[in-house]
Design a protein around this motif. Sequence first.
Motif, short mmCIF file in Angstrom:
data_model
loop_
_atom_site.label_atom_id
_atom_site.label_comp_id
_atom_site.label_asym_id
_atom_site.label_seq_id
_atom_site.Cartn_x
_atom_site.Cartn_y
_atom_site.Cartn_z
N ALA A 74 0.83 -1.20 0.00
CA ALA A 74 0.00 0.00 0.00
C ALA A 74 0.87 1.25 0.00
O ALA A 74 1.79 1.37 0.81
N ALA A 75 0.56 2.16 -0.90
CA ALA A 75 1.27 3.43 -0.98
C ALA A 75 0.49 4.50 -0.25
O ALA A 75 -0.74 4.54 -0.31
N SER A 76 1.22 5.36 0.45
CA SER A 76 0.57 6.46 1.16
C SER A 76 1.39 7.74 0.98
O SER A 76 2.59 7.69 0.71
N GLY A 77 0.74 8.86 1.17
CA GLY A 77 1.39 10.15 0.99
C GLY A 77 0.52 11.03 0.12
O GLY A 77 -0.63 10.72 -0.16
N SER A 78 1.10 12.11 -0.35
CA SER A 78 0.35 13.05 -1.18
C SER A 78 0.38 12.57 -2.63
O SER A 78 0.93 13.22 -3.51
N ILE A 79 -0.28 11.45 -2.87
CA ILE A 79 -0.21 10.78 -4.15
C ILE A 79 -1.21 11.36 -5.13
O ILE A 79 -2.38 11.54 -4.80
N VAL A 80 -0.71 11.63 -6.31
CA VAL A 80 -1.59 12.04 -7.40
C VAL A 80 -2.06 10.82 -8.17
O VAL A 80 -3.23 10.63 -8.42
N SER A 81 -1.09 9.97 -8.52
CA SER A 81 -1.42 8.76 -9.26
C SER A 81 -0.25 7.80 -9.20
O SER A 81 0.88 8.18 -8.91
N ASN A 82 -0.56 6.54 -9.46
CA ASN A 82 0.47 5.52 -9.63
C ASN A 82 0.43 5.07 -11.08
O ASN A 82 -0.64 4.79 -11.61
N SER A 83 1.59 4.97 -11.70
CA SER A 83 1.60 4.39 -13.04
C SER A 83 1.99 2.92 -12.89
O SER A 83 1.23 2.13 -12.35
N ALA A 84 3.16 2.55 -13.32
CA ALA A 84 3.55 1.15 -13.21
C ALA A 84 3.79 0.76 -11.76
O ALA A 84 4.30 1.55 -10.96
N MET A 85 3.40 -0.46 -11.43
CA MET A 85 3.64 -1.03 -10.11
C MET A 85 4.12 -2.46 -10.31
O MET A 85 3.83 -3.07 -11.36
N GLY A 86 4.83 -2.98 -9.34
CA GLY A 86 5.30 -4.34 -9.53
C GLY A 86 6.02 -4.90 -8.33
O GLY A 86 6.09 -4.27 -7.28
N TRP A 87 6.55 -6.09 -8.57
CA TRP A 87 7.25 -6.82 -7.50
C TRP A 87 8.56 -7.39 -8.02
O TRP A 87 8.63 -7.93 -9.13
N TYR A 88 9.58 -7.25 -7.19
CA TYR A 88 10.85 -7.92 -7.38
C TYR A 88 11.02 -8.91 -6.23
O TYR A 88 10.37 -8.80 -5.19
N VAL A 137 5.33 6.61 -8.74
CA VAL A 137 4.32 7.44 -8.11
C VAL A 137 4.49 8.91 -8.46
O VAL A 137 5.61 9.44 -8.41
N THR A 138 3.39 9.55 -8.82
CA THR A 138 3.36 10.99 -8.96
C THR A 138 2.76 11.57 -7.69
O THR A 138 1.67 11.15 -7.28
N TYR A 139 3.49 12.48 -7.08
CA TYR A 139 3.03 12.99 -5.80
C TYR A 139 3.35 14.47 -5.69
O TYR A 139 4.14 15.03 -6.47
N TYR A 140 2.74 15.12 -4.73
CA TYR A 140 2.98 16.53 -4.44
C TYR A 140 4.11 16.65 -3.42
O TYR A 140 4.20 15.87 -2.48
N TYR A 141 4.94 17.67 -3.58
CA TYR A 141 5.97 17.92 -2.59
C TYR A 141 6.27 19.43 -2.59
O TYR A 141 5.67 20.19 -3.33
N GLY A 142 7.22 19.81 -1.75
CA GLY A 142 7.62 21.21 -1.69
C GLY A 142 6.96 21.94 -0.54
O GLY A 142 6.10 21.43 0.16
#
Length: 126
Positions: A23-37, A99-104
């Motif tokens: 699960a991703a958390s934070g100021s997320i705008v969107s997730n593009s590719a996701m995966g597992w290693y 992940v695309t997220y807000y920062y600054g």
Amino acid sequence: QVQLVESGGGLVQAGGSLRLSCAASGSIVSNSAMGWYRQAPVKQRELVATITSGGSTSYSDPVKGRFTISRDDAKNTVYLQMNSLKPEDPGVYLCYADVTYYYGTYGTTRRTTRSWGQGTRVTVSS
């Protein structure tokens, strides 16, 4: 910033199943590719499965037909359903998300980076 938290690893008998979540958390705008290693001892890190924002999936040959990757964008979560686990499947499974997220200072600037989870260990007993 963005955090990815994995869960679902553990000990299972050969032939058994596990379901990993990330699960991703934070100021997320969107997730593009996701995966597992996965990282096994004395082996290189191996890409196991990926899923695009459109839902297209790909798998490494050793796990094809046994593992299924899926995602729930409403929950910013990626899953890995692992069936018919084999003795060669153990390792630390790490998830990633582009992940695309807000920062600054004002939280209004967007950035896209690859974020990683801390890893969850999978052990398979024969």
